[in-house]
Design a protein around this motif. Structure first.
Motif: not given
Length: 175
Positions: A97-98, A101, A118, A153-154, A157
């Motif tokens: 996830i990070p 992001f 990813t 994550g995106y 974001y």
């Protein structure tokens, strides 16, 4: 050799790479880019710590064991009822996830390019893991769940993009 020394060798190498090659380059782009790139670098270092390390002192021994091919049965552990399979799936999603992001903050991405990055990052880890030592294996489930984590994550974001832009603009104006 003590495991702490093995890990310490890798950590020192990562610190040297940051200090010698990356810090000045990122600092010249402004405080905002220094912060974001450093966050991404620290995150990647932590992922490498969890998934691959120790690496440097393992290199002389990468061919001392058989390479275990990737398990290509998606979610096989889960459907076979193996202990901790659900937790492993959740942790693999959370792990990336990070990445999903931070990557679009460093360089503008759309969801497809973020998912591809990813996937490629995860694939790199999965292909190298069995080389580092004979006790690690790679799994297509990890690729799938890591990619899902990057997509989540995106999406986070996108949800926080206005706040992120405000914070980065504050850093730019305080330079």
């Amino acid at each position: 050799m003590n495991n702490y020394i093995k890990y310490l060798t890798d950590i020192i190498a990562l610190i040297i790479i940051y200090a010698v090659f990356l810090f000045k380059k990122w600092k010249s782009k402004g405080k905002d880019m220094l912060l974001v790139n450093t966050l991404l670098y620290v995150y990647i270092a932590l992922v490498l710590y969890v998934t691959l390390m120790p690496v440097i002192l393992s290199l002389p021994f990468i061919f001392d064991h058989a390479y275990i091919p990737m398990n290509m049965l998606a979610f096989d552990d889960y459907f076979s009822g193996r202990a901790y399979a659900a937790q492993q799936i959740l942790l693999n999603v959370i792990l990336m996830i990070p990445f999903g992001f931070i990557i679009p903050i460093v360089k503008k991405q759309n969801i497809f390019s973020c998912a591809l990055l990813t996937f490629l990052f995860s694939l790199s880890i999965e292909l190298v893991q069995p080389l580092i030592n004979g006790f690690r294996s790679s799994d297509v489930t990890d690729l799938i769940t890591n990619t899902i984590g990057g997509i989540i994550g995106y999406l986070l974001y996108l949800a926080f993009k206005p706040l992120i832009n405000t914070l980065l603009n504050l850093l730019k104006t305080n330079q």
